[in-house]
Write a protein that holds these residues in place. Structure first.
Motif, PDB file in Angstrom:
ATOM      1  N   GLU A 113       5.326  24.883 -26.502  1.00 44.35           N
ATOM      2  CA  GLU A 113       5.348  23.855 -25.466  1.00 44.35           C
ATOM      3  C   GLU A 113       4.472  24.298 -24.298  1.00 44.35           C
ATOM      4  OE1 GLU A 113       9.456  23.471 -24.488  1.00 44.35           O
ATOM      5  OE2 GLU A 113       9.918  22.280 -26.290  1.00 44.35           O
ATOM      6  N   PRO A 114       4.170  23.406 -23.352  1.00 40.57           N
ATOM      7  CA  PRO A 114       3.350  23.795 -22.196  1.00 40.57           C
ATOM      8  C   PRO A 114       3.938  24.985 -21.457  1.00 40.57           C
ATOM      9  CG  PRO A 114       3.574  21.425 -22.280  1.00 40.57           C
ATOM     10  CD  PRO A 114       4.492  21.968 -23.333  1.00 40.57           C
ATOM     11  N   GLY A 115       3.075  25.950 -21.107  1.00 39.62           N
ATOM     12  CA  GLY A 115       3.519  27.126 -20.375  1.00 39.62           C
ATOM     13  C   GLY A 115       4.031  28.236 -21.257  1.00 39.62           C
ATOM     14  N   PHE A 116       3.900  28.115 -22.591  1.00 41.94           N
ATOM     15  CA  PHE A 116       4.378  29.150 -23.505  1.00 41.94           C
ATOM     16  C   PHE A 116       3.239  29.672 -24.368  1.00 41.94           C
ATOM     17  CE2 PHE A 116       8.330  27.399 -22.191  1.00 41.94           C
ATOM     18  CZ  PHE A 116       9.265  28.422 -22.338  1.00 41.94           C
ATOM     19  N   SER A 117       3.439  30.913 -24.866  1.00 39.57           N
ATOM     20  CA  SER A 117       2.400  31.593 -25.642  1.00 39.57           C
ATOM     21  C   SER A 117       3.021  32.311 -26.827  1.00 39.57           C
ATOM     22  CB  SER A 117       1.669  32.617 -24.768  1.00 39.57           C
ATOM     23  OG  SER A 117       1.093  32.003 -23.641  1.00 39.57           O
ATOM     24  N   THR A 118       2.156  32.672 -27.781  1.00 42.73           N
ATOM     25  CA  THR A 118       2.578  33.493 -28.912  1.00 42.73           C
ATOM     26  C   THR A 118       1.417  34.362 -29.342  1.00 42.73           C
ATOM     27  OG1 THR A 118       3.602  33.503 -31.114  1.00 42.73           O
ATOM     28  CG2 THR A 118       1.915  31.850 -30.714  1.00 42.73           C
ATOM     29  N   ARG A 119       1.721  35.418 -30.107  1.00 45.03           N
ATOM     30  CA  ARG A 119       0.698  36.285 -30.692  1.00 45.03           C
ATOM     31  C   ARG A 119       0.912  36.351 -32.198  1.00 45.03           C
ATOM     32  NH1 ARG A 119       1.716  40.005 -26.111  1.00 45.03           N
ATOM     33  NH2 ARG A 119      -0.028  39.840 -24.656  1.00 45.03           N
ATOM     34  N   VAL A 120      -0.200  36.539 -32.934  1.00 45.82           N
ATOM     35  CA  VAL A 120      -0.145  36.634 -34.393  1.00 45.82           C
ATOM     36  C   VAL A 120      -1.033  37.787 -34.834  1.00 45.82           C
ATOM     37  CG1 VAL A 120      -0.400  35.424 -36.583  1.00 45.82           C
ATOM     38  CG2 VAL A 120       0.067  34.122 -34.500  1.00 45.82           C
ATOM     39  N   GLY A 121      -0.452  38.746 -35.574  1.00 43.50           N
ATOM     40  CA  GLY A 121      -1.222  39.861 -36.110  1.00 43.50           C
ATOM     41  C   GLY A 121      -1.760  39.542 -37.487  1.00 43.50           C
ATOM     42  N   MET A 122      -2.591  40.432 -38.017  1.00 46.37           N
ATOM     43  CA  MET A 122      -3.209  40.207 -39.319  1.00 46.37           C
ATOM     44  C   MET A 122      -2.177  40.156 -40.444  1.00 46.37           C
ATOM     45  SD  MET A 122      -6.428  39.624 -39.410  1.00 46.37           S
ATOM     46  CE  MET A 122      -6.860  40.050 -41.093  1.00 46.37           C
ATOM     47  N   ASP A 123      -1.113  40.944 -40.342  1.00 43.50           N
ATOM     48  CA  ASP A 123      -0.132  41.018 -41.426  1.00 43.50           C
ATOM     49  C   ASP A 123       1.253  40.587 -40.964  1.00 43.50           C
ATOM     50  OD1 ASP A 123      -2.036  42.112 -43.254  1.00 43.50           O
ATOM     51  OD2 ASP A 123      -1.834  44.031 -42.206  1.00 43.50           O
ATOM     52  N   SER A 124       1.315  39.710 -39.987  1.00 41.61           N
ATOM     53  CA  SER A 124       2.613  39.261 -39.478  1.00 41.61           C
ATOM     54  C   SER A 124       2.559  37.791 -39.120  1.00 41.61           C
ATOM     55  CB  SER A 124       3.007  40.081 -38.239  1.00 41.61           C
ATOM     56  OG  SER A 124       2.073  39.866 -37.193  1.00 41.61           O
ATOM     57  N   GLY A 125       3.731  37.176 -39.075  1.00 42.42           N
ATOM     58  CA  GLY A 125       3.818  35.799 -38.636  1.00 42.42           C
ATOM     59  C   GLY A 125       3.768  35.732 -37.116  1.00 42.42           C
ATOM     60  N   PRO A 126       3.739  34.529 -36.550  1.00 43.14           N
ATOM     61  CA  PRO A 126       3.683  34.393 -35.093  1.00 43.14           C
ATOM     62  C   PRO A 126       4.966  34.881 -34.420  1.00 43.14           C
ATOM     63  CG  PRO A 126       3.996  32.254 -36.144  1.00 43.14           C
ATOM     64  CD  PRO A 126       3.712  33.224 -37.244  1.00 43.14           C
ATOM     65  N   GLU A 127       4.783  35.525 -33.261  1.00 45.66           N
ATOM     66  CA  GLU A 127       5.942  35.970 -32.489  1.00 45.66           C
ATOM     67  C   GLU A 127       6.658  34.772 -31.882  1.00 45.66           C
ATOM     68  OE1 GLU A 127       4.465  38.616 -29.548  1.00 45.66           O
ATOM     69  OE2 GLU A 127       3.703  40.092 -30.990  1.00 45.66           O
ATOM     70  N   GLN A 128       7.918  34.969 -31.515  1.00 48.85           N
ATOM     71  CA  GLN A 128       8.660  33.911 -30.840  1.00 48.85           C
ATOM     72  C   GLN A 128       7.997  33.592 -29.502  1.00 48.85           C
ATOM     73  OE1 GLN A 128      11.280  31.964 -31.945  1.00 48.85           O
ATOM     74  NE2 GLN A 128      10.593  32.951 -33.847  1.00 48.85           N
ATOM     75  N   PRO A 129       7.916  32.310 -29.141  1.00 51.83           N
ATOM     76  CA  PRO A 129       7.217  31.926 -27.902  1.00 51.83           C
ATOM     77  C   PRO A 129       7.820  32.596 -26.662  1.00 51.83           C
ATOM     78  CG  PRO A 129       7.651  30.005 -29.268  1.00 51.83           C
ATOM     79  CD  PRO A 129       8.401  31.138 -29.890  1.00 51.83           C
ATOM     80  N   GLU A 130       6.927  32.980 -25.754  1.00 56.22           N
ATOM     81  CA  GLU A 130       7.312  33.532 -24.463  1.00 56.22           C
ATOM     82  C   GLU A 130       6.553  32.796 -23.362  1.00 56.22           C
ATOM     83  OE1 GLU A 130       6.891  37.700 -24.043  1.00 56.22           O
ATOM     84  OE2 GLU A 130       7.717  38.171 -26.021  1.00 56.22           O
ATOM     85  N   PRO A 131       7.103  32.751 -22.136  1.00 57.71           N
ATOM     86  CA  PRO A 131       6.352  32.125 -21.037  1.00 57.71           C
ATOM     87  C   PRO A 131       4.996  32.796 -20.844  1.00 57.71           C
ATOM     88  CG  PRO A 131       8.631  32.469 -20.405  1.00 57.71           C
ATOM     89  CD  PRO A 131       8.441  33.191 -21.717  1.00 57.71           C
ATOM     90  N   THR A 132       3.966  31.999 -20.704  1.00 55.43           N
ATOM     91  CA  THR A 132       2.614  32.545 -20.527  1.00 55.43           C
ATOM     92  C   THR A 132       2.523  33.409 -19.288  1.00 55.43           C
ATOM     93  OG1 THR A 132       1.677  30.600 -21.610  1.00 55.43           O
ATOM     94  CG2 THR A 132       0.168  31.923 -20.301  1.00 55.43           C
ATOM     95  N   ASN A 133       3.240  33.051 -18.232  1.00 56.82           N
ATOM     96  CA  ASN A 133       3.204  33.830 -16.994  1.00 56.82           C
ATOM     97  C   ASN A 133       3.711  35.252 -17.209  1.00 56.82           C
ATOM     98  OD1 ASN A 133       2.198  31.670 -15.560  1.00 56.82           O
ATOM     99  ND2 ASN A 133       4.208  30.972 -14.884  1.00 56.82           N
TER     100      ASN A 133
END
Length: 275
Positions: free
Chosen positions: A184-204
């Motif tokens: 959603e707006p204001g949230f971020s995630t990271r994705v590694g080469m051998d992993s699924g996306p992390e749970q969303p965290e506030p971008t700030n």
């Protein structure tokens, strides 16, 4: 004779019906091809700095405003940046030190771009009804949207980060069965080469240094969101360096030229040391 005439008329009608059907199919085929081609590629709206443009089957060249980039084009921005515009009016800012490939969406890979390294900001117009979502690929992730503003960054380790400014974005891991997350707006995630996306965290919290325009700021200028941001970046660079952008870019080009000359001299005289 009567039966022969009836059979002849029947076969004539059958042949005519088949010919009409083939002609109709041939008329529909070009329009289908054009519809597919219309969603591919991008146009250079603005650009600044040292950028290398590699069109398919051609030597690297400098970009031109209004130039259409066909699928297979690779962009290396170096210290420069550019603003791309898609056929539906959507826009993408390709930031400095970024490598991006333009793609032809297909059934096996519906991505419009492959972000290989660096950072972009995309403003994708809303797609309603049965319209196919806009997709962007990276070495480690797939990002799908129907209309939103978001940032994507790929670092040298091929870790992908997605930051959403407006709308909703779905992020998948490319090489892992980790499902997807919805940002959603204001949230971020990271994705590694051998992993699924992390749970969303506030971008700030994940990226406190990310700057965003105030709501309605770009509407006052009468320009699109990314067009106004592109111009602000140019002004910010002038303030930071204290020199006009054109002069700064000329100095950078001169430094690169001098560096190449020193390297060439070192190759010619292996025993010498650079001054």
């Amino acid at each position: 004779m009567k039966h022969i005439a009836i059979r002849s008329a029947y076969f004539c009608l059958l042949f005519l019906w088949a010919a009409v059907g083939i002609a109709g199919a041939q008329e529909q085929q070009p329009s289908s091809t054009l519809a597919t081609a219309a969603i591919a590629g991008a146009t250079i709206a603005e650009w600044k700095g040292s950028i290398r443009l590699s069109l398919p089957g051609q030597s690297p060249s400098n970009p031109l405003r209004g130039e259409q980039l066909p699928p297979g084009t690779i962009l290396d921005t170096g210290s420069g940046r550019l603003l791309l515009r898609l056929s539906d009016g959507s826009e993408v800012i390709v930031r400095a030190h970024t490598r991006l490939q333009v793609q032809q969406p297909s059934l096996t890979d519906p991505s419009y771009f492959q972000l290989l390294l660096g950072r972009i900001r995309a403003l994708i117009n809303k797609r309603t009804g049965g319209a196919v979502p806009f997709e962007l690929g990276t070495p480690s992730a797939v990002i799908a949207v129907r209309g939103t503003e978001f940032d994507v960054e790929v670092n040298p380790r091929n870790v992908t980060e997605v930051d959403v400014v407006d709308g909703l974005v779905e992020v998948y891991g490319r090489n892992a069965a980790g499902g997807s997350v919805l940002l959603e707006p204001g949230f971020s995630t990271r994705v590694g080469m051998d992993s699924g996306p992390e749970q969303p965290e506030p971008t700030n919290e994940m990226r406190p240094e990310v700057e965003r325009p105030e709501p309605g700021e770009n509407e006052k200028s009468g320009k699109s969101e990314l067009e106004a941001e592109f111009e602000r970046a140019e002004v910010d660079r002038e303030v930071e360096t204290g020199e006009p952008v054109e002069k700064t870019e000329m100095m950078e080009a001169q430094d690169i030229s001098e560096g190449s000359a020193v390297a060439a001299e070192a190759d010619t005289n292996p025993g010498s040391e650079p001054q």
